[in-house]
Design an enzyme around this catalytic site. Structure first.
Site, PDB file in Angstrom:
ATOM      1  N   ASP A   1       0.838  -1.208   0.000  1.00 58.68           N
ATOM      2  CA  ASP A   1       0.000   0.000   0.000  1.00 58.68           C
ATOM      3  C   ASP A   1       0.868   1.251   0.000  1.00 58.68           C
ATOM      4  OD1 ASP A   1       0.812  -0.664   2.666  1.00 58.68           O
ATOM      5  OD2 ASP A   1      -0.729   0.658   3.492  1.00 58.68           O
TER       6      ASP A   1
ATOM      7  N   GLU B   1       0.262  -1.197   5.868  1.00 59.44           N
ATOM      8  CA  GLU B   1       1.319  -0.643   6.721  1.00 59.44           C
ATOM      9  C   GLU B   1       1.105   0.841   6.979  1.00 59.44           C
ATOM     10  OE1 GLU B   1       5.166   1.146   7.944  1.00 59.44           O
ATOM     11  OE2 GLU B   1       3.969   1.633   6.183  1.00 59.44           O
TER      12      GLU B   1
HETATM   13 ZN   LIG Z   1       6.791   2.166   4.064  1.00 66.15          ZN
END
Ligand SMILES: [Zn+2]
Length: 372
Positions: free
Chosen positions: A77, A136
């Protein structure tokens, strides 16, 4: 052993493939497109792909269950919303390639696959698990459990997140051996509204209570231990002639040392305004625990330094304030972070990698996989 230098043109081509696929956190379909490319690359290397809950992918290469594998930890992401590429297209000059997500961390994903490919099927003892998470950038809510399970089983974790940025003199040759932990903290203060002109004495001001409280909140910091506490946002009041009944403070809280997170949580939760008519409701949670610079990580760093020496450069180490998924693995297995492509501008309009310094990083990751 012959030293491996990756092909810069092949690296760049693969990065352009991934960077053309926008993948904001929370957009499962878009992230799935990036994962599909990675699955194809893993298949070419004889890897096995597993889709875990929440969309995390686990790629296994030569994992035999006989010995503990090495873990490479990455995320698919980015912080950039769908449509960013139209405003901020991929472009390059002699040394740099610019675009959303290239530095954090699509170049790291590409480098990880090129390093695996360079092993030519000769996997390290126990094999390699490459875990790619979809969230994340929003604190890893769905992937944290998977990360921790893999870190428990692994000999070491290698994280190809970006190294320190170009603003630092060490950017080309530093790895991250420590990161601060992050605590999410905010407090809502509730007083009592009243007409500010007619009967102010009947009200109790949440804004005045907040002003009184800020100094005591920031005094919870312990700079000598690496703990920082800052009130970064304030919002309160409804109109100029109303005693404000509500005010909200949002904090940025970071800790370096184990145990400091518990102390900070305890001390913040106990803080109440001097004006006892105003109530404080704290919202506190640990976003990421500290990634301590410990003996196991330093031993792993020494291996990386030896690998760099063979490649002809000297590696240094840094600790940083920003958290990553390395914060989840570091308490469970030795962890090296910042193995991605040099560059700058994570989460910023000038996000880019340094093409001229990238091959060296991929060579280092390869040499490290061969050594461990
Ligand atoms: Zn990163």
């Amino acid at each position: 052993m012959t030293l491996f230098w990756p092909d810069p043109a092949a690296l760049e081509a693969d990065l352009l493939t991934l960077a053309a696929l926008e993948s904001p956190s929370g957009d499962a379909a878009a992230i799935g497109q990036v994962m599909a490319v990675l699955e194809g690359w893993a298949r070419e290397l004889g890897g096995e792909t597993q889709t875990l809950s929440g969309g995390t992918r686990r790629f296994a290469f030569g994992v035999d269950g006989q010995a503990s594998p090495l873990l490479i930890l990455a995320h698919a992401d980015t912080v950039w919303p769908q449509g960013t590429l139209a405003q901020m297209p991929l472009r390059k000059d002699a040394e740099r390639l610019y675009g959303p997500g290239v530095y954090d961390m699509k170049a790291g994903l590409v480098g990880g696959f090129h390093a695996l490919r360079a092993l030519g099927g000769e996997w390290p003892a126990g094999g390699v698990v490459l875990l790619v998470t979809p969230d994340e950038e929003v604190g890893s809510p769905s992937s944290r459990g998977h990360i921790e399970a893999e870190a428990h089983a692994a000999r070491a974790a290698l994280v190809p997140e970006p190294p320190v940025g170009e603003g630092s003199a060490e950017h080309a040759h530093a790895l991250k051996t420590g990161r601060k932990g992050v605590i999410d903290a905010a407090v809502t203060l509730t007083g009592r509204a009243a007409h500010a002109g007619n009967e102010p004495e009947r009200g109790s001001s949440a804004v005045a209570a907040a002003a009184e409280l800020i100094g005591r909140i920031e005094a919870v910091a312990r700079p000598e231990l690496g703990t920082t506490v800052l009130v970064t946002q304030i919002a309160g009041g409804t109109a100029s002639n109303v005693v404000p009944a509500e005010c909200r403070l949002t904090l940025d809280v970071r800790v370096s040392q184990a145990g400091e997170d518990e102390r900070v949580l305890r001390e913040l939760a106990a803080l109440t305004p001097a004006d006892s008519r105003v109530q404080a409701d704290w919202h506190l949670s640990v976003n990421r625990p500290p990634f301590p610079r410990n003996a196991e990580t330093l031993a792993l760093f020494a291996q990386a330094q030896a690998a760099a020496q063979e490649l002809g450069f000297t590696l240094t180490e840094t600790s940083v304030g920003g958290g990553s998924d390395g914060n989840f693995t570091a308490p469970l297995c030795p962890t090296l972070d910042g193995l991605g492509a040099p560059g700058d501008g994570a989460h910023a309009a000038h996000e880019h990698i340094r093409l001229d310094l990238w091959t060296e990083r991929v060579a280092l990751l390869t040499a490290l996989l061969r050594r461990l």
